[in-house]
Design an enzyme around this catalytic site. Structure first.
Site, PDB file in Angstrom:
ATOM      1  N   HIS A 187      30.934  30.507  12.013  1.00 56.65           N
ATOM      2  CA  HIS A 187      29.621  31.100  11.745  1.00 56.65           C
ATOM      3  C   HIS A 187      28.481  30.127  11.998  1.00 56.65           C
ATOM      4  O   HIS A 187      27.448  30.492  12.555  1.00 56.65           O
ATOM      5  CB  HIS A 187      29.535  31.556  10.281  1.00 56.65           C
ATOM      6  N   GLN A 209      35.729  31.216   9.311  1.00 57.55           N
ATOM      7  CA  GLN A 209      34.417  31.079   8.668  1.00 57.55           C
ATOM      8  C   GLN A 209      33.634  29.922   9.256  1.00 57.55           C
ATOM      9  O   GLN A 209      32.401  29.979   9.333  1.00 57.55           O
ATOM     10  CB  GLN A 209      34.578  30.901   7.165  1.00 57.55           C
ATOM     11  N   ASP A 235      35.008  41.269   6.252  1.00 55.29           N
ATOM     12  CA  ASP A 235      33.777  41.189   7.035  1.00 55.29           C
ATOM     13  C   ASP A 235      33.473  42.494   7.759  1.00 55.29           C
ATOM     14  O   ASP A 235      32.314  42.803   8.025  1.00 55.29           O
ATOM     15  CB  ASP A 235      33.881  40.064   8.066  1.00 55.29           C
ATOM     16  N   HIS A 246       2.787  47.825 -35.194  1.00 50.53           N
ATOM     17  CA  HIS A 246       4.039  48.492 -34.835  1.00 50.53           C
ATOM     18  C   HIS A 246       4.486  49.398 -35.974  1.00 50.53           C
ATOM     19  O   HIS A 246       4.897  50.540 -35.758  1.00 50.53           O
ATOM     20  CB  HIS A 246       5.137  47.453 -34.546  1.00 50.53           C
ATOM     21  N   GLU A 258      32.102  32.264  -2.122  1.00 53.38           N
ATOM     22  CA  GLU A 258      31.677  33.551  -1.571  1.00 53.38           C
ATOM     23  C   GLU A 258      32.913  34.403  -1.250  1.00 53.38           C
ATOM     24  O   GLU A 258      33.023  35.552  -1.660  1.00 53.38           O
ATOM     25  CB  GLU A 258      30.850  33.304  -0.312  1.00 53.38           C
ATOM     26  N   HIS A 259      33.830  33.833  -0.497  1.00 42.49           N
ATOM     27  CA  HIS A 259      35.103  34.483  -0.171  1.00 42.49           C
ATOM     28  C   HIS A 259      36.240  33.611  -0.702  1.00 42.49           C
ATOM     29  O   HIS A 259      36.288  32.423  -0.379  1.00 42.49           O
ATOM     30  CB  HIS A 259      35.297  34.618   1.343  1.00 42.49           C
TER      31      HIS A 259
END
Length: 443
Positions: A268, A265, A369, A428, A335-336
């Protein structure tokens, strides 16, 4: 190469206080918002001309048009490496299996005799999907956005990806090939905030893009800021921040695997987060030792991996027990999240906050992924405590259909009138009285 945070020996705080102790990248969308505002409004007023100007300014390419010609899509697919094509096709196949099973059917609830509420699910009419460019090429993100939209039944799908100087101003050819493989023929060479603005406002002319109801897909901080700017005008998936991996591990984990997954990761982006949470000092030390040779043997070392692992967003977090580790990863909301512990499935079942959970040594994040069948467009920045990853449901709207007979309405009318008058909304109640000769039946 990577710092330590030692939470052993103390009672862990609750909620935000614990989150504040954990590593996280700085990602100030609010500050970026002011910079993207004039870009978005320029696209609103000047349309394609503004998009072409920003392509030269930000991407270094001079474009005559922003829509990718159909021939370029066909050519990209025909020239795609056969092995890459086979891998993309398998990724698509597995993603379709998972996402097709997510589609909801309409459901009718009989509330009372003669009164029912049906919830039906209707796809968004048109979506704009974003596939990032820049440091890497992400045909996998094309798949992760397109497949759930298609399986939801979205009728009109367009995709934008930044123009590339190396490819004559077109998006990367592998992006184009993935689009062609999925049957997406409306593709634009537009990146950044201006792509979100194009989808939000639409542009006119022969090269124009119709406005979209929704924009999804990961991107940089400018894309995230533009999504925030247009929230309310369009639907969005999430304001995606830098990618994150957290690994919850005990002394049964293999340090070679853990180090490799943290690095995977980190490659990235220099802001990517790599976090190990463990109750094993021996594992922590072994992972630290293992990082050095693995980083040295890979690519993107100085511009991505070392800054990511050495940044404030990455750390090895030491805890007293697996229970404490679970509390930490739930506070972090990764996230992961990988679970590399004894009885990993049982531990994973107890996690409440994560974008996606990867169980055991044979389910690395890299699998998710590309080819697990799951979606990799996931909440970042701790948003997993309230948000989900991209799915078929992201592109569907639930609509309630209320169907009551006269008798069924008569049975409950007096309650409706009572509540209307309690809220000082007499009209109403009058809407019901009008149906019963202004005298509501009393029960």
């Amino acid at each position: 190469m990577i710092s330590r945070i030692d939470l052993r020996g103390n009672t862990l705080p609750e909620g935000g206080a614990l989150r504040d102790l954990l590593p996280r990248a700085e990602f100030d969308v609010e500050a970026a918002l002011e910079k993207v505002r004039p870009i978005c409004e320029d696209v609103h007023h000047r349309g394609t001309a503004a998009l072409i100007e920003y392509a030269e300014k930000f991407d270094g390419v001079k474009l005559d048009r922003v829509r990718v010609p159909a021939e370029a899509l066909k050519e990209a697919l025909s020239e795609l490496d056969p092995q890459v094509r086979a891998a993309l096709e398998e990724s698509v196949r597995r993603a379709r299996i998972v996402h097709r099973a997510q589609r909801r059917a309409a459901h009718t609830t009989q509330v009372v005799r003669g009164g029912s509420v049906t919830e039906k699910w209707v796809p968004v009419e048109r979506v704009g999907l974003y596939a990032p460019g820049g440091r890497s090429v992400y045909p996998s993100s094309v798949i992760m956005n397109v497949v759930p939209a298609q399986e939801a039944g979205v009728g009109s799908i367009a995709l934008a990806s930044p123009p590339q100087a190396d490819f004559g101003g077109l998006p990367h050819p592998t992006i184009l090939a993935a689009c062609a493989l999925l049957g997406i023929d409306e593709v634009y060479a537009v990146g950044g905030a201006q792509a979100v603005a194009m989808f939000a406002y639409g542009t006119s002319g022969p090269d124009g893009c119709a406005p979209a109801n929704m924009v999804t897909g990961p991107g940089n901080i400018w894309v995230a800021a533009a999504k925030r700017y247009f929230t309310g005008r369009i639907g969005i998936d999430t304001e995606a921040g830098p990618t994150e991996i957290a690994v919850l591990a005990d002394d049964t984990a293999d340090p070679v695997h853990v180090a490799a997954d943290l690095i995977s990761q980190a490659e990235h982006d220099p802001l990517a987060a790599a976090v190990l949470v463990t109750d094993s000092l021996a594992l922590a030390e072994a992972v630290e030792r293992e990082l050095e040779p693995q980083v040295a043997a890979t690519k993107h070392i100085e511009d991505r991996i070392k800054p990511a692992l050495g940044g404030r967003q990455s750390a090895i977090v030491l805890v007293d027990s697996l229970e404490a580790g679970l509390k930490v990863v739930d506070a972090y909301g990764a996230e992961h999240l990988e679970i590399q512990t004894a009885d990993a499935a049982a531990v994973a079942d107890r996690v409440r906050n994560a974008g996606a959970i990867f169980v055991g040594p044979w389910a690395p994040v890299s699998l998710g992924d590309y080819c697990a069948g799951s979606n990799h467009v996931l909440p970042t920045g701790g948003c997993a405590c309230h948000s989900s990853g991209l799915s078929v449901q992201s592109f569907l709207r639930g609509i309630h259909i209320v169907d009551y007979t006269r008798d069924a309405l008569a049975e409950v009318a007096h309650h409706v009138v009572t509540l209307a008058e309690a809220e000082d909304l007499p009209a109403h109640g009058a809407a019901l009285k009008a149906r019963f000769g202004w005298k509501v039946p009393q029960k």
